[in-house]
Scaffold this active site. Structure first.
Site, PDB file in Angstrom:
ATOM      1  N   ASP A  48      15.256  12.160  15.774  1.00  0.00           N
ATOM      2  CA  ASP A  48      14.659  13.177  14.909  1.00  0.00           C
ATOM      3  C   ASP A  48      15.312  13.205  13.536  1.00  0.00           C
ATOM      4  O   ASP A  48      14.654  13.484  12.533  1.00  0.00           O
ATOM      5  CB  ASP A  48      14.733  14.557  15.564  1.00  0.00           C
ATOM      6  CG  ASP A  48      13.583  15.435  15.119  1.00  0.00           C
ATOM      7  OD1 ASP A  48      13.794  16.625  14.873  1.00  0.00           O
ATOM      8  OD2 ASP A  48      12.469  14.901  14.988  1.00  0.00           O
ATOM      9  N   GLU A  89      18.431  21.190   6.508  1.00  0.00           N
ATOM     10  CA  GLU A  89      18.179  20.613   7.834  1.00  0.00           C
ATOM     11  C   GLU A  89      18.908  19.296   8.008  1.00  0.00           C
ATOM     12  O   GLU A  89      19.492  19.030   9.070  1.00  0.00           O
ATOM     13  CB  GLU A  89      16.675  20.407   8.008  1.00  0.00           C
ATOM     14  CG  GLU A  89      16.296  19.966   9.404  1.00  0.00           C
ATOM     15  CD  GLU A  89      14.872  20.331   9.701  1.00  0.00           C
ATOM     16  OE1 GLU A  89      14.506  21.509   9.557  1.00  0.00           O
ATOM     17  OE2 GLU A  89      14.118  19.422  10.069  1.00  0.00           O
ATOM     18  N   GLU A 141       4.809  20.911  11.370  1.00  0.00           N
ATOM     19  CA  GLU A 141       5.740  22.059  11.429  1.00  0.00           C
ATOM     20  C   GLU A 141       5.396  22.973  12.613  1.00  0.00           C
ATOM     21  O   GLU A 141       6.288  23.429  13.337  1.00  0.00           O
ATOM     22  CB  GLU A 141       5.700  22.866  10.128  1.00  0.00           C
ATOM     23  CG  GLU A 141       6.043  22.098   8.866  1.00  0.00           C
ATOM     24  CD  GLU A 141       7.525  21.762   8.779  1.00  0.00           C
ATOM     25  OE1 GLU A 141       8.089  21.291   9.771  1.00  0.00           O
ATOM     26  OE2 GLU A 141       8.127  21.965   7.712  1.00  0.00           O
ATOM     27  N   GLU A 211       3.334  13.462  18.137  1.00  0.00           N
ATOM     28  CA  GLU A 211       4.359  14.394  18.633  1.00  0.00           C
ATOM     29  C   GLU A 211       4.573  14.197  20.132  1.00  0.00           C
ATOM     30  O   GLU A 211       5.712  14.194  20.625  1.00  0.00           O
ATOM     31  CB  GLU A 211       3.958  15.846  18.327  1.00  0.00           C
ATOM     32  CG  GLU A 211       4.031  16.213  16.865  1.00  0.00           C
ATOM     33  CD  GLU A 211       5.463  16.312  16.333  1.00  0.00           C
ATOM     34  OE1 GLU A 211       6.409  16.349  17.142  1.00  0.00           O
ATOM     35  OE2 GLU A 211       5.633  16.341  15.101  1.00  0.00           O
TER      36      GLU A 211
HETATM   37  C1  LIG Z   1       9.040  14.708  15.255  1.00  0.00           C
HETATM   38  C2  LIG Z   1       9.193  15.981  14.472  1.00  0.00           C
HETATM   39  N1  LIG Z   1       8.118  16.764  14.224  1.00  0.00           N
HETATM   40  C3  LIG Z   1       8.255  17.922  13.523  1.00  0.00           C
HETATM   41  C4  LIG Z   1       9.499  18.328  13.047  1.00  0.00           C
HETATM   42  C5  LIG Z   1       9.645  19.636  12.302  1.00  0.00           C
HETATM   43  N2  LIG Z   1       9.706  19.467  10.901  1.00  0.00           N
HETATM   44  C6  LIG Z   1      10.870  19.314  10.252  1.00  0.00           C
HETATM   45  O1  LIG Z   1      11.962  19.465  10.706  1.00  0.00           O
HETATM   46  C7  LIG Z   1      10.593  17.481  13.317  1.00  0.00           C
HETATM   47  N3  LIG Z   1      11.845  17.810  12.885  1.00  0.00           N
HETATM   48  N4  LIG Z   1      10.417  16.328  14.031  1.00  0.00           N
END
Ligand SMILES: Cc1ncc(CNC=O)c(N)n1
Length: 229
Positions: A48, A89, A141, A211
């Site tokens: 991530d 972040e 998000e 996702e």
């Molecule tokens: C794979 C994925 N999808 C959405 C997010 C959330 N957005 C930013 O942080 C994230 N961190 N990773």
């Protein structure tokens, strides 16, 4: 006349199975019930971090599209807010990685991650309409907000050391931010021609599919990954 919840409300119903697959994935449920395997969590964290670094230029490209096409100056400011929180972040990922002693540099990029990042790049092209880009941005998000808010619901059994991760995206402030993105996207979609709406709906579905693949990857071995030099 679109009902109050707009085009996105309609798509959330139409693609509910996919939305649930993305926001109630077994990996997320395992974090919620405290059964998550820590090595899987560490794999997810390292991947991530790579994703978020690719996400930053994507969000910047959405902001540029907003500055060029949006009729509402608040859009760009809302997206700028998202961009600045990504700065914190990335620092958070580095702290978490050192807490878990996960070496971030030299991580092998998993295939699912590489595919997702290629999808983000495709949305950065100038010919991709703002309505399509902002819909994808909201969806990306919203999946994390819904997933980690679920982990924080009462009777959760999230372990102490994973509480902070869940709070990062599951908190109400981020929830409010996602709703503001949803409103911006709905306003754009209301004004967009049908063929642009159709593209935005496809982008929404693709985000959900990516996702699901991203969550799946934390269950698989690293075998399906490739080296990115
Ligand atoms: C794979 C994925 N999808 C959405 C997010 C959330 N957005 C930013 O942080 C994230 N961190 N990773």
């Amino acid at each position: 006349m679109e009902e109050k919840s707009g085009m996105i409300g309609k798509w959330l119903k139409k693609h509910l199975h996919l939305y649930v697959a993305a926001t109630r994935h077994n990996f997320v449920l395992s974090i919620r019930d405290g059964s998550v395997d820590l090595s899987n969590f560490k794999k997810w964290l390292a991947q991530d971090y790579i994703f978020v670094r690719e996400f930053v230029p994507f969000v910047a490209s959405v902001m540029i599209k907003a500055s060029k096409t949006s009729d509402d100056k608040n859009d760009m400011e809302a997206i700028l807010g998202g961009l600045t929180s990504l700065n914190d972040e990335i620092d958070w990922f580095k702290q978490e990685a050192s807490k878990w002693s996960i070496p971030l540099s030299g991580t092998i990029v998993h295939k699912a991650n590489e595919n997702y990042c290629m999808f983000l790049s495709s949305l950065m092209l100038p010919e991709v309409e703002y309505a399509v880009a902002i819909t994808a941005f909201w969806a990306i998000e919203a999946v994390y907000q819904e997933s980690f808010a679920h982990c924080l619901e009462e009777d959760n059994k999230v372990s102490q050391e994973l509480q902070e991760t869940c709070k990062r995206w599951g908190n109400e402030k981020f929830g409010h931010y996602c709703r503001s993105l949803q409103n911006i996207a709905n306003r754009c979609l209301e004004k967009a021609p049908d063929h642009v709406c159709a593209r935005a709906e496809v982008a929404f579905q693709r985000v959900l599919e990516h996702e699901v693949e991203f969550w799946n990857m934390s269950h698989e071995g690293v075998g399906k990954s490739i080296d990115i030099v």
